[in-house]
Design an enzyme around this catalytic site. Structure first.
Site, PDB file in Angstrom:
ATOM      1  N   LYS A  11      35.750  59.675  27.506  1.00 48.98           N
ATOM      2  CA  LYS A  11      34.410  59.985  28.008  1.00 48.98           C
ATOM      3  C   LYS A  11      34.234  61.474  28.340  1.00 48.98           C
ATOM      4  CE  LYS A  11      33.703  55.351  29.913  1.00 48.98           C
ATOM      5  NZ  LYS A  11      33.378  54.596  31.152  1.00 48.98           N
ATOM      6  N   PHE A  59      22.714  50.224  36.686  1.00 46.24           N
ATOM      7  CA  PHE A  59      23.427  51.466  36.361  1.00 46.24           C
ATOM      8  C   PHE A  59      23.196  51.942  34.929  1.00 46.24           C
ATOM      9  CE2 PHE A  59      26.434  47.957  35.571  1.00 46.24           C
ATOM     10  CZ  PHE A  59      26.798  48.214  34.262  1.00 46.24           C
ATOM     11  N   ARG A  87      44.054  48.023  27.685  1.00 44.85           N
ATOM     12  CA  ARG A  87      43.420  47.796  28.983  1.00 44.85           C
ATOM     13  C   ARG A  87      44.424  48.051  30.109  1.00 44.85           C
ATOM     14  NH1 ARG A  87      38.488  46.873  28.663  1.00 44.85           N
ATOM     15  NH2 ARG A  87      38.240  46.073  30.778  1.00 44.85           N
ATOM     16  N   THR A  93      38.934  49.579  36.330  1.00 39.62           N
ATOM     17  CA  THR A  93      37.691  50.344  36.183  1.00 39.62           C
ATOM     18  C   THR A  93      37.519  51.333  37.327  1.00 39.62           C
ATOM     19  OG1 THR A  93      36.673  48.504  35.013  1.00 39.62           O
ATOM     20  CG2 THR A  93      35.185  50.138  35.939  1.00 39.62           C
ATOM     21  N   ARG A 104      43.219  56.001  34.131  1.00 39.09           N
ATOM     22  CA  ARG A 104      42.192  56.150  35.170  1.00 39.09           C
ATOM     23  C   ARG A 104      42.773  56.624  36.498  1.00 39.09           C
ATOM     24  NH1 ARG A 104      38.956  50.869  33.063  1.00 39.09           N
ATOM     25  NH2 ARG A 104      37.539  51.962  31.644  1.00 39.09           N
ATOM     26  N   ASN A 114      35.096  57.545  34.774  1.00 38.83           N
ATOM     27  CA  ASN A 114      36.447  56.981  34.777  1.00 38.83           C
ATOM     28  C   ASN A 114      37.228  57.241  33.483  1.00 38.83           C
ATOM     29  OD1 ASN A 114      35.265  55.115  33.065  1.00 38.83           O
ATOM     30  ND2 ASN A 114      35.542  53.365  34.429  1.00 38.83           N
ATOM     31  N   HIS A 117      36.837  54.273  27.917  1.00 38.92           N
ATOM     32  CA  HIS A 117      36.299  52.928  27.678  1.00 38.92           C
ATOM     33  C   HIS A 117      37.217  52.266  26.675  1.00 38.92           C
ATOM     34  CE1 HIS A 117      33.568  49.737  26.239  1.00 38.92           C
ATOM     35  NE2 HIS A 117      34.035  50.064  25.044  1.00 38.92           N
TER      36      HIS A 117
END
Length: 140
Positions: A11, A59, A87, A93, A104, A114, A117
Site C-alpha cells: 500500500k 470507511f 496472511r 489487520t 504489519r 497497514n 493487502h
C-alpha cells in the site's frame, strides 16, 4: 497442501517509505515466490472497483482516498498454502495486535495505513489477480 496463488498489494504508506524490498524479503523468506509484480498508481475508479465489496461500509471513501494517495505495488504470490501463509506473514489487520516479525507489526503505521493487502480466500484471489494481471504477465 497444494500450490496456490494469492494476490498482494503493498500500500501507499509502505511504498512512500521505500519498503517494497523489505516486504518482498519477508514474502520470500516465508517460502512464497513473487511470480508477478508491478508498481502502479490506482485511479479512483480502479480503487472503487477493487474495494467494491466495502462500498456500503463507513470507511469506504477513506479507504479509496488512501489507496489513490500514492503508488502501490500489486503482486501475485505462489507457494504451498499461499493464501494462509501470506496472511500469517502479513499479521493482524490492526498492527497493534500483529505478531512480532510480521509485515504489519514491523512496518504498518496504523490500522488504516497497514502496509499490505492480501487475498483472504481462494475465491477472492481468483477475482483479485485478474483485476490487475493478464495471464501473460504472470511468470510461474
Amino acid at each position: 497442501m497444494a500450490i496456490q496463488r494469492t494476490f498482494s498489494i503493498i500500500k501507499p504508506d509502505a511504498t512512500a517509505r521505500n519498503l517494497t524490498g523489505a516486504i518482498n524479503a519477508k514474502i520470500e523468506a516465508a517460502g512464497l515466490r513473487i511470480i508477478a509484480q508491478k508498481r502502479i498508481r490506482l485511479s479512483r475508479e480502479q480503487a472503487e472497483g477493487f474495494y467494491g465489496v466495502h462500498k456500503e461500509r463507513p470507511f469506504f471513501n477513506d479507504l479509496v482516498t488512501f489507496m489513490i494517495s500514492g503508488p502501490v505495488v500489486v503482486q501475485v504470490l505462489e507457494g504451498e498454502d499461499a493464501i494462509a501463509k501470506y496472511r500469517t506473514v502479513m499479521g493482524a489487520t490492526n498492527p497493534e495486535q500483529a505478531d512480532a516479525g510480521t509485515i504489519r507489526k514491523d512496518f504498518a503505521e496504523s490500522i488504516e495505513a497497514n502496509s499490505v493487502h492480501g487475498s483472504d480466500a481462494p475465491e477472492t484471489a481468483a477475482e483479485e489477480i485478474p483485476f490487475f494481471f493478464s495471464d501473460d504477465e504472470i511468470v510461474g
